[in-house]
Scaffold this motif. Structure first.
Motif, PDB file in Angstrom:
ATOM      1  N   GLU A  51       0.905  -1.103   0.040  1.00 31.32           N
ATOM      2  CA  GLU A  51       0.077   0.011  -0.274  1.00 31.32           C
ATOM      3  C   GLU A  51       0.813   1.202  -0.201  1.00 31.32           C
ATOM      4  N   MET A  52       2.114   1.299   0.601  1.00 38.89           N
ATOM      5  CA  MET A  52       3.093   2.481   0.553  1.00 38.89           C
ATOM      6  C   MET A  52       3.768   2.677  -0.704  1.00 38.89           C
ATOM      7  N   TYR A  53       3.773   1.433  -1.828  1.00 40.75           N
ATOM      8  CA  TYR A  53       4.481   1.900  -2.770  1.00 40.75           C
ATOM      9  C   TYR A  53       3.730   3.002  -3.761  1.00 40.75           C
ATOM     10  N   PRO A  54       4.582   3.647  -4.628  1.00 41.01           N
ATOM     11  CA  PRO A  54       5.884   3.368  -5.113  1.00 41.01           C
ATOM     12  C   PRO A  54       7.087   4.020  -3.998  1.00 41.01           C
ATOM     13  N   VAL A  55       8.248   3.645  -4.079  1.00 40.78           N
ATOM     14  CA  VAL A  55       9.449   4.308  -3.422  1.00 40.78           C
ATOM     15  C   VAL A  55      10.274   4.844  -4.403  1.00 40.78           C
ATOM     16  N   ASN A  56      11.394   5.697  -3.718  1.00 40.52           N
ATOM     17  CA  ASN A  56      12.444   6.152  -4.648  1.00 40.52           C
ATOM     18  C   ASN A  56      11.837   7.454  -5.231  1.00 40.52           C
ATOM     19  N   PRO A  57      11.267   8.323  -4.377  1.00 42.24           N
ATOM     20  CA  PRO A  57      10.940   8.383  -2.809  1.00 42.24           C
ATOM     21  C   PRO A  57       9.519   7.801  -2.405  1.00 42.24           C
ATOM     22  N   VAL A  58       9.418   7.527  -1.320  1.00 39.90           N
ATOM     23  CA  VAL A  58       7.921   7.341  -0.676  1.00 39.90           C
ATOM     24  C   VAL A  58       7.466   8.634  -0.508  1.00 39.90           C
ATOM     25  N   SER A  59       6.354   9.212  -0.827  1.00 38.44           N
ATOM     26  CA  SER A  59       5.863  10.605  -0.527  1.00 38.44           C
ATOM     27  C   SER A  59       4.171  10.755  -0.500  1.00 38.44           C
ATOM     28  N   ALA A  60       3.643  11.699  -0.150  1.00 38.70           N
ATOM     29  CA  ALA A  60       2.211  11.722   0.306  1.00 38.70           C
ATOM     30  C   ALA A  60       1.556  11.697  -0.939  1.00 38.70           C
ATOM     31  N   GLU A  61       2.397  12.452  -2.014  1.00 39.13           N
ATOM     32  CA  GLU A  61       1.633  12.483  -3.471  1.00 39.13           C
ATOM     33  C   GLU A  61       1.592  11.283  -4.294  1.00 39.13           C
ATOM     34  N   THR A  62       2.563  10.430  -3.725  1.00 35.92           N
ATOM     35  CA  THR A  62       2.349   8.933  -4.844  1.00 35.92           C
ATOM     36  C   THR A  62       2.045   7.758  -3.990  1.00 35.92           C
ATOM     37  N   ILE A  63       1.783   7.703  -2.834  1.00 34.47           N
ATOM     38  CA  ILE A  63       1.621   6.596  -1.890  1.00 34.47           C
ATOM     39  C   ILE A  63       0.288   5.931  -2.448  1.00 34.47           C
ATOM     40  N   GLY A  64       0.330   4.706  -2.666  1.00 34.03           N
ATOM     41  CA  GLY A  64      -0.747   4.009  -3.066  1.00 34.03           C
ATOM     42  C   GLY A  64      -0.978   3.938  -4.818  1.00 34.03           C
ATOM     43  N   ARG A  65       0.037   4.623  -5.295  1.00 35.60           N
ATOM     44  CA  ARG A  65      -0.027   4.856  -6.968  1.00 35.60           C
ATOM     45  C   ARG A  65       0.435   3.469  -7.409  1.00 35.60           C
ATOM     46  N   THR A  66       1.090   2.664  -6.898  1.00 40.31           N
ATOM     47  CA  THR A  66       1.472   1.267  -7.364  1.00 40.31           C
ATOM     48  C   THR A  66       0.097   0.417  -7.508  1.00 40.31           C
ATOM     49  N   GLU A  67      -0.314   0.423  -6.195  1.00 39.17           N
ATOM     50  CA  GLU A  67      -1.551  -0.528  -6.341  1.00 39.17           C
ATOM     51  C   GLU A  67      -2.586   0.096  -7.251  1.00 39.17           C
ATOM     52  N   ARG A  68      -2.846   1.198  -7.455  1.00 42.35           N
ATOM     53  CA  ARG A  68      -3.621   1.742  -8.670  1.00 42.35           C
ATOM     54  C   ARG A  68      -3.392   1.553  -9.847  1.00 42.35           C
ATOM     55  N   ILE A  69      -2.054   1.597  -9.963  1.00 36.76           N
ATOM     56  CA  ILE A  69      -1.679   0.956 -11.420  1.00 36.76           C
ATOM     57  C   ILE A  69      -2.024  -0.561 -11.828  1.00 36.76           C
ATOM     58  N   ILE A  70      -1.661  -1.664 -10.869  1.00 43.69           N
ATOM     59  CA  ILE A  70      -2.123  -2.819 -10.919  1.00 43.69           C
ATOM     60  C   ILE A  70      -3.809  -2.787 -11.298  1.00 43.69           C
ATOM     61  N   GLY A  71      -4.577  -2.154 -10.288  1.00 47.69           N
ATOM     62  CA  GLY A  71      -6.083  -2.233 -10.463  1.00 47.69           C
ATOM     63  C   GLY A  71      -6.308  -1.682 -12.017  1.00 47.69           C
ATOM     64  N   LEU A  72      -5.727  -0.425 -12.647  1.00 45.74           N
ATOM     65  CA  LEU A  72      -5.912  -0.287 -13.805  1.00 45.74           C
ATOM     66  C   LEU A  72      -5.459  -1.329 -14.788  1.00 45.74           C
ATOM     67  N   TRP A  73      -4.600  -1.934 -14.509  1.00 42.66           N
ATOM     68  CA  TRP A  73      -4.294  -3.259 -15.339  1.00 42.66           C
ATOM     69  C   TRP A  73      -5.608  -4.280 -15.458  1.00 42.66           C
ATOM     70  N   HIS A  74      -5.863  -4.566 -14.021  1.00 46.41           N
ATOM     71  CA  HIS A  74      -6.937  -5.502 -13.814  1.00 46.41           C
ATOM     72  C   HIS A  74      -8.255  -4.889 -14.663  1.00 46.41           C
ATOM     73  N   GLU A  75      -8.566  -3.523 -14.592  1.00 51.90           N
ATOM     74  CA  GLU A  75      -9.780  -3.215 -15.380  1.00 51.90           C
ATOM     75  C   GLU A  75      -9.760  -3.442 -16.705  1.00 51.90           C
ATOM     76  N   ASP A  76      -8.486  -3.141 -17.251  1.00 48.47           N
ATOM     77  CA  ASP A  76      -8.318  -3.072 -18.713  1.00 48.47           C
ATOM     78  C   ASP A  76      -8.212  -4.721 -19.147  1.00 48.47           C
ATOM     79  N   GLN A  77      -7.475  -5.651 -18.382  1.00 49.49           N
ATOM     80  CA  GLN A  77      -7.501  -6.995 -18.899  1.00 49.49           C
ATOM     81  C   GLN A  77      -8.089  -7.978 -18.359  1.00 49.49           C
ATOM     82  N   GLY A  78      -8.661  -7.831 -17.044  1.00 49.39           N
ATOM     83  CA  GLY A  78      -9.417  -8.892 -16.631  1.00 49.39           C
ATOM     84  C   GLY A  78      -8.754 -10.020 -16.320  1.00 49.39           C
ATOM     85  N   ARG A  79      -7.373 -10.155 -16.022  1.00 49.61           N
ATOM     86  CA  ARG A  79      -6.807 -11.512 -15.859  1.00 49.61           C
ATOM     87  C   ARG A  79      -6.420 -11.733 -14.522  1.00 49.61           C
ATOM     88  N   ARG A  80      -7.275 -11.232 -13.577  1.00 47.26           N
ATOM     89  CA  ARG A  80      -6.953 -11.445 -12.210  1.00 47.26           C
ATOM     90  C   ARG A  80      -6.669 -13.018 -11.694  1.00 47.26           C
TER      91      ARG A  80
END
Length: 347
Positions: A51-80
């Motif tokens: 939930e805290m990803y991405p890193v390099n750096p960890v910041s309030a502006e980006t935290i949670g973005r990695t999970e959202r990216i995976i979620g967008l892929w799920h939404e598009d591909q439906g390959r869960r």
């Protein structure tokens, strides 16, 4: 791609796991999508995030973005259903999540709610606690580790309370298995014993740092893993890029982790480059790519559940995937042991 059991869960995962901690800072969403698809094509069925990803750096502006990216892929591909998904609950001190409160039976449902929403999925296969509430000796804290202020009774009570909350999530079908990260042998054993007492989910894995340069897992944790069927999910198997050789001779490639984080989280020391040089020499003498040797060696360890690899480019990912085709000879393994004795704990 070899498949291995995820503890005693009955879930099988690939010996290599795709890490995602750079998606949203060093990598775009589109690059994350490409990495997922290439990894699945190569036989990887295991993706790790937090939930805290991405890193390099960890910041309030980006935290949670990695999970959202995976979620967008799920939404598009439906390959869960095509892979096993692991994520992590941040612990005490992560101020960008729940104002830095410790993990507890109260925070678990909320954290899972948020991760499921970002990931756009109904369930998480492996739900991990990112670090213990009582603290950890990981991330170079082993040099000054002092557990004398821990309160055993409150630690055990907290474990039992959390296991109750986790079991409720298992019963709801929102998580399938439970894992730890940045944990010790004592801590993991206490979680196992608490699960046996309470009927809560048994620890399946521990995600700790492990590489040719970082071998804290080799003794007590290794013994625990083998006897309790709790596999290691090794992060930083290339030691934040050190074992590729790209930082030798004072080189700092633009956009690399050392360029973004000067000391690589405490890994850059006076002794580390000599240790890296010893392993690079072994790889060169035996005609091996150092990336393949480093990843392949991790895969030989008797306690290994899966080796987490990360990449910031398609070429890096492609190179790492080639490790599954490499078998290290007894001679190479003996030389690695010799180098480890000559260069123990370089950071």
């Amino acid at each position: 791609m070899k498949m291995k059991p995820l503890g005693r869960t009955g879930i099988m995962v690939s010996e290599l796991c795709l890490g995602s901690m750079t998606w949203g800072t060093q990598n775009t969403a589109e690059e994350g999508f490409e990495q997922i698809e290439r990894a699945l094509d190569a036989g990887i069925n295991f993706i790790d995030t937090a939930e805290m990803y991405p890193v390099n750096p960890v910041s309030a502006e980006t935290i949670g973005r990695t999970e959202r990216i995976i979620g967008l892929w799920h939404e598009d591909q439906g390959r869960r259903e095509d892979y096993i998904l692991a994520t992590k609950h941040s612990g005490e001190g992560m101020m960008h999540r729940r104002e830095g409160v410790p993990i507890s039976s109260k925070t678990i449902p909320e954290a899972i709610d948020d991760s499921l929403r970002r990931l756009q999925t109904d369930y998480i296969d492996l739900y991990q606690f990112h670090w213990p509430n009582r603290g950890s000796y990981m991330f170079r804290k082993n040099w000054t580790f002092d557990p004398s202020d821990q309160d055993r009774a409150s630690t055990i009570q907290d474990m039992e309370d959390c296991l109750g909350a986790l079991q409720r999530e298992v019963d709801r079908g929102r998580i399938r298995a439970f894992g730890l990260s940045n944990e010790s042998a004592w801590g993991t054993t206490q979680w196992l014993e608490a699960a046996a007492r309470t009927g809560g989910p048994r620890v399946a894995t521990v995600q700790n740092e492990y590489s040719l340069l970082c071998r804290l897992y080799d003794t007590d944790m290794a013994e625990m893993s083998v006897n309790e069927d709790v596999g290691l999910l090794a992060f930083s198997p290339l030691a934040a890029g050190l074992l590729t050789g790209k930082y030798q001779g004072g080189n700092i490639p633009a956009g690399s982790r050392m360029d973004l984080n000067g000391d690589l989280g405490g890994r850059k020391t006076d002794r580390v480059f000599g240790a890296v040089g010893a392993y690079l020499d072994i790889a060169q003498r035996h005609g091996l790519d150092p990336v393949h040797m480093a990843l392949g060696w991790c895969c030989t360890r008797p306690f290994m559940g899966s080796v987490i690899l990360g990449a910031t480019s398609a070429d890096q990912l492609e190179l790492a995937l080639g490790a599954v085709d490499v078998t290290l000879s007894d001679e190479v393994l003996a030389e690695i042991d010799k180098a480890h004795r000559a260069h123990p704990m370089p950071y």
